[in-house]
Write a protein that holds these residues in place. Structure first.
Motif, PDB file in Angstrom:
ATOM      1  N   VAL A 109       0.853  -1.224   0.215  1.00 45.35           N
ATOM      2  CA  VAL A 109      -0.062   0.009   0.017  1.00 45.35           C
ATOM      3  C   VAL A 109       0.791   1.381   0.037  1.00 45.35           C
ATOM      4  N   GLU A 110       2.079   1.110   0.541  1.00 40.80           N
ATOM      5  CA  GLU A 110       3.061   2.371   0.375  1.00 40.80           C
ATOM      6  C   GLU A 110       4.454   1.867   0.281  1.00 40.80           C
ATOM      7  N   VAL A 111       5.031   2.610  -0.493  1.00 43.23           N
ATOM      8  CA  VAL A 111       6.560   2.658  -0.720  1.00 43.23           C
ATOM      9  C   VAL A 111       7.027   3.998  -0.244  1.00 43.23           C
ATOM     10  N   ASN A 112       7.741   4.163   0.930  1.00 43.04           N
ATOM     11  CA  ASN A 112       8.213   5.467   1.230  1.00 43.04           C
ATOM     12  C   ASN A 112       9.435   5.546   1.143  1.00 43.04           C
ATOM     13  N   VAL A 113       9.994   6.285   0.308  1.00 37.77           N
ATOM     14  CA  VAL A 113      11.351   6.811  -0.146  1.00 37.77           C
ATOM     15  C   VAL A 113      11.973   7.942   0.532  1.00 37.77           C
ATOM     16  N   HIS A 114      13.165   7.673   1.279  1.00 33.56           N
ATOM     17  CA  HIS A 114      13.793   8.730   2.072  1.00 33.56           C
ATOM     18  C   HIS A 114      15.020   9.004   1.736  1.00 33.56           C
ATOM     19  N   VAL A 115      15.108  10.172   1.081  1.00 27.97           N
ATOM     20  CA  VAL A 115      16.429  10.531   0.324  1.00 27.97           C
ATOM     21  C   VAL A 115      17.308  10.926   1.468  1.00 27.97           C
ATOM     22  N   VAL A 116      18.488  10.165   1.862  1.00 34.29           N
ATOM     23  CA  VAL A 116      19.339  10.623   3.012  1.00 34.29           C
ATOM     24  C   VAL A 116      20.561  11.252   2.636  1.00 34.29           C
ATOM     25  N   GLY A 117      20.765  11.185   1.374  1.00 36.61           N
ATOM     26  CA  GLY A 117      22.331  11.463   0.861  1.00 36.61           C
ATOM     27  C   GLY A 117      22.331  11.786  -0.840  1.00 36.61           C
ATOM     28  N   ILE A 118      23.290  12.432  -1.044  1.00 33.89           N
ATOM     29  CA  ILE A 118      23.562  12.657  -2.448  1.00 33.89           C
ATOM     30  C   ILE A 118      25.046  12.023  -2.673  1.00 33.89           C
ATOM     31  N   SER A 119      24.989  11.204  -3.860  1.00 35.53           N
ATOM     32  CA  SER A 119      26.279  10.591  -4.075  1.00 35.53           C
ATOM     33  C   SER A 119      26.914  11.359  -5.315  1.00 35.53           C
ATOM     34  N   THR A 120      28.260  11.495  -5.521  1.00 41.09           N
ATOM     35  CA  THR A 120      29.006  11.743  -6.517  1.00 41.09           C
ATOM     36  C   THR A 120      30.063  10.993  -6.738  1.00 41.09           C
ATOM     37  N   PRO A 121      30.535  10.691  -8.024  1.00 37.45           N
ATOM     38  CA  PRO A 121      31.932   9.671  -8.244  1.00 37.45           C
ATOM     39  C   PRO A 121      32.942  10.105  -7.369  1.00 37.45           C
TER      40      PRO A 121
END
Length: 129
Positions: A109-121
Motif C-alpha cells: 500500500v505504500e513505498v516510502n522513499v527517504h532520500v538521505v544523501g547525494i552521491s557523486t563519483p
C-alpha cells in the motif's frame, strides 16, 4: 524476534520473512539508475560485523511492516548528484511495489522513499579509500 508473512494453503503453510521482503525491495531499487545506498555509518558497521559473526541483522536502509495481506516499505537511499530526485523516487516506488507484489502476493500500500544523501563519483571513490 523474526516476523513473517504467513499464508496457509491446502498443502501447508508458507512463511516469508520480513528480511526477504526487504531484500526484494533492495534489489528492485538497485535496478533504478541513479540510486545509491547511504554510505556506511556506525550502526551499519556494527551490522556488518554482526553479520560476519553469524548474527542475523535486518537489511540495512529498509523497514518492512506487514499486516493482513498488506505491507508498507520504507527505503533510505542516496541519489546520484545531478539526477532528478522525484523522478528516481517515483521509479523506485513503482519497481519495488511491482517486485514485492509479484514475488510475495502481498498488496503493497505504500513505498516510502527517504532520500538521505547525494552521491557523486568523487564521494564514492573517497568512501572506498
Amino acid at each position: 524476534m523474526e516476523k513473517y508473512v504467513n499464508e496457509q494453503t491446502t498443502d501447508g503453510n508458507v512463511k516469508i520473512a520480513d528480511d526477504v521482503i526487504a531484500k526484494i525491495a533492495i534489489v528492485a531499487a538497485s535496478h533504478v539508475e541513479g540510486v545509491y545506498y547511504p554510505s556506511k555509518d556506525l550502526m551499519s558497521g556494527v551490522a556488518d560485523v554482526a553479520g560476519k559473526l553469524g548474527v542475523k541483522t535486518p537489511a540495512r536502509g529498509v523497514k518492512v511492516a506487514v499486516g493482513e495481506g498488506e505491507g508498507i516499505i520504507d527505503l533510505s537511499l542516496s541519489i546520484e548528484y545531478g539526477k532528478n530526485i522525484l523522478d528516481i523516487c517515483n521509479e523506485v516506488q513503482e519497481k519495488v511495489k511491482e517486485s514485492v507484489e509479484n514475488m510475495t502476493g502481498l498488496s503493497i500500500v505504500e513505498v516510502n522513499v527517504h532520500v538521505v544523501g547525494i552521491s557523486t563519483p568523487t564521494s564514492e571513490l573517497l568512501a572506498k579509500a
